[in-house]
Design a protein around this motif. Structure first.
Motif, short mmCIF file in Angstrom:
data_model
loop_
_atom_site.label_atom_id
_atom_site.label_comp_id
_atom_site.label_asym_id
_atom_site.label_seq_id
_atom_site.Cartn_x
_atom_site.Cartn_y
_atom_site.Cartn_z
N GLU A 1 4.96 8.70 3.21
CA GLU A 1 3.80 9.59 3.18
C GLU A 1 2.56 8.82 3.63
OE1 GLU A 1 3.99 12.76 2.60
OE2 GLU A 1 6.12 12.70 2.10
N GLN A 2 1.57 9.57 4.06
CA GLN A 2 0.31 8.94 4.46
C GLN A 2 -0.29 8.22 3.27
OE1 GLN A 2 -2.44 11.60 6.29
NE2 GLN A 2 -3.93 10.01 6.79
N ASP A 3 -0.83 7.01 3.50
CA ASP A 3 -1.45 6.14 2.49
C ASP A 3 -0.44 5.52 1.52
OD1 ASP A 3 -4.02 6.53 3.50
OD2 ASP A 3 -4.32 8.33 2.29
N GLN A 4 0.86 5.67 1.78
CA GLN A 4 1.86 5.03 0.93
C GLN A 4 1.82 3.52 1.14
OE1 GLN A 4 5.81 6.72 1.12
NE2 GLN A 4 6.78 4.76 0.61
N LEU A 5 1.92 2.75 0.04
CA LEU A 5 1.90 1.30 0.12
C LEU A 5 3.20 0.80 0.75
CD1 LEU A 5 0.49 -1.38 -0.53
CD2 LEU A 5 1.60 -1.30 -2.80
N GLU B 1 -8.76 -5.25 0.52
CA GLU B 1 -8.05 -3.99 0.67
C GLU B 1 -7.00 -4.09 1.79
OE1 GLU B 1 -10.98 -1.05 1.40
OE2 GLU B 1 -11.83 -1.13 -0.64
N TYR B 2 -7.32 -4.83 2.87
CA TYR B 2 -6.38 -4.95 3.98
C TYR B 2 -5.14 -5.75 3.60
CZ TYR B 2 -9.96 -3.15 7.18
OH TYR B 2 -10.88 -2.35 7.80
N GLN C 1 -3.34 -5.05 1.25
CA GLN C 1 -2.39 -3.99 0.86
C GLN C 1 -2.25 -3.06 2.06
OE1 GLN C 1 -1.10 -3.47 -2.76
NE2 GLN C 1 -1.45 -5.65 -2.38
N ARG D 1 -0.99 0.00 4.07
CA ARG D 1 -0.54 1.35 3.76
C ARG D 1 -0.21 2.12 5.04
NH1 ARG D 1 -1.51 2.54 -1.54
NH2 ARG D 1 -2.78 0.99 -2.65
N PRO E 1 -0.58 4.68 7.82
CA PRO E 1 -1.70 5.45 8.36
C PRO E 1 -1.36 6.92 8.59
CG PRO E 1 -0.69 4.14 10.08
CD PRO E 1 0.00 3.76 8.81
#
Length: 375
Positions: free
Chosen positions: A77-81, A161-162, A164, A166, A168
């Motif tokens: 999914e979008q923004d999934q780690l 933050e980068y 991690q 995720r 896009p």
């Protein structure tokens, strides 16, 4: 006795040949009127499926890869780690930037108080103007240092933050290209790829002749071919013919003809909820090649070849066979389109064509052809 019998039989055949032929009669054939209905001709092209969106995932900071959070080939999914890089160095840099902000903030507040005090004292003439100017300079320097510290803090926060990584976008992820423990370089190391699985694009090429025809039909409908010809519906058939044709629509064409190949690339969009249509697959697309018109259709069995001509055998009211030259087109609904040579009122031999020789007489048996041929 045997010789006498043979002579008698030969005499009977020679005397009564017309009687025997009369008993046989004209050969029977099956005839029908052509199917006449509103049709749209199809053109077929070969093309390839491509992902609607594709992302090559790279790290935006350098560091040692710590954890992979997905299963190879899974849907994400979008923004999934997806990946974690060792965050300790980024956490330290973030705390250091915060400490610099605290120092800069204290310096700024002190310089602001000193400037306000100097401005109040100069009104009574207790301090010279040069002192006020010095304190204003110190205030402005402290203000700049504070803004610089805030920018450094934002940069440290971004790096943190980068670390991690995720997704896009949502889609099907490929296998990981780097295992935990390896060093990844910012903007260089490829970690994996993600492709959008639904909907999917289908690209194919047309030559100048087809482009001019499609563009003309699009203008007649008041739309532009570059914008998909108004969402013209298409059918795409896969190499596995047991899979039914997939429906889609045109949504784009290039704005120029390629000078080297003389072709233009066209794009269709197809829904792909079950992910049957994988990027990279080949397919055959059927595109409406004409505006709707009243077409004349016949079974392929009714058409015979005579060198470079194509003929059908018509039968008049007295059973006489008359050949008619026709120009066949594509297949639609199980029949062959007859572009020229028939108007639909003729009686055509559809079965037993080998018995219907030009100029001969046949016994026609009339049938009605269904609107869609039975396969």
């Amino acid at each position: 006795m045997k010789r006498f019998t043979a002579m008698l039989l030969a005499l009977s055949i020679s005397v009564f040949p017309s009687t025997i032929l009369a008993q046989q009669g004209p050969p029977p054939v099956t005839v029908a009127h052509p199917v006449v209905k509103t049709i749209v001709e199809d053109d077929e092209f070969v093309g390839r499926f491509e992902a609607r969106s594709e992302v090559v995932l790279r790290a935006r900071v350098s560091g040692y890869l710590e954890t992979v959070h997905f299963k190879d080939g899974s849907l994400v999914e979008q923004d999934q780690l997806l990946f974690s890089i060792d965050q300790r160095q980024f956490d330290t840099a973030l705390r250091q930037a915060q400490a610099q902000i605290d120092v800069a903030q204290a310096t700024y507040e002190f310089a602001e108080e000193q400037l306000e005090r100097a401005q109040s004292l100069i009104q009574n003439g207790n301090i010279p103007q040069s002192t006020v100017d010095q304190r204003r300079e110190a205030y402005l320097a402290a203000q700049g240092a504070l803004e610089q510290g805030r920018a450094a803090l934002e940069l440290a926060q971004l790096d943190y933050e980068y670390s991690q990584i995720r997704a896009p976008m949502a889609g099907r992820i490929d296998r990981r290209q780097v295992d935990p423990g390896n060093l990844v370089s910012a903007n260089e190391t490829v970690l994996t790829t993600i492709v959008a699985s639904d909907p999917v694009y289908f690209y194919f090429d047309i030559d100048e002749r087809y482009f001019l025809a499609y563009a003309r039909d699009a203008r007649a409908r008041g739309v532009s071919l570059q914008e998909g010809g108004g969402g013209l519906e298409v059918k795409v058939t896969l190499s596995d013919e047991s899979i039914p044709p997939q429906s889609g629509y045109l949504d784009f064409s290039e704005n120029r003809i390629d000078r080297e190949t003389g072709t233009m690339r066209i794009r269709a969009v197809l829904e792909n909820p079950n992910e049957l249509l994988t990027p990279g697959l080949f397919g055959r697309v059927n595109v409406p090649g004409s505006l709707p018109y009243e077409g004349v259709l016949l079974p392929d069995e009714a058409i015979v070849a005579d060198q470079n001509r194509r003929l059908v055998m018509s039968v008049d009211g007295e059973g006489n066979v008359i050949p008619l030259e026709v120009r066949p087109g594509p297949r639609i609904d199980g029949y062959r389109v007859i572009r020229d040579g028939l108007d639909g009122s003729e009686t055509i031999v559809v079965e037993g064509v080998v018995r219907a020789r030009p100029g001969s007489v046949v016994t026609p048996e009339m049938v009605d052809l269904p609107l869609i041929a039975e396969n």
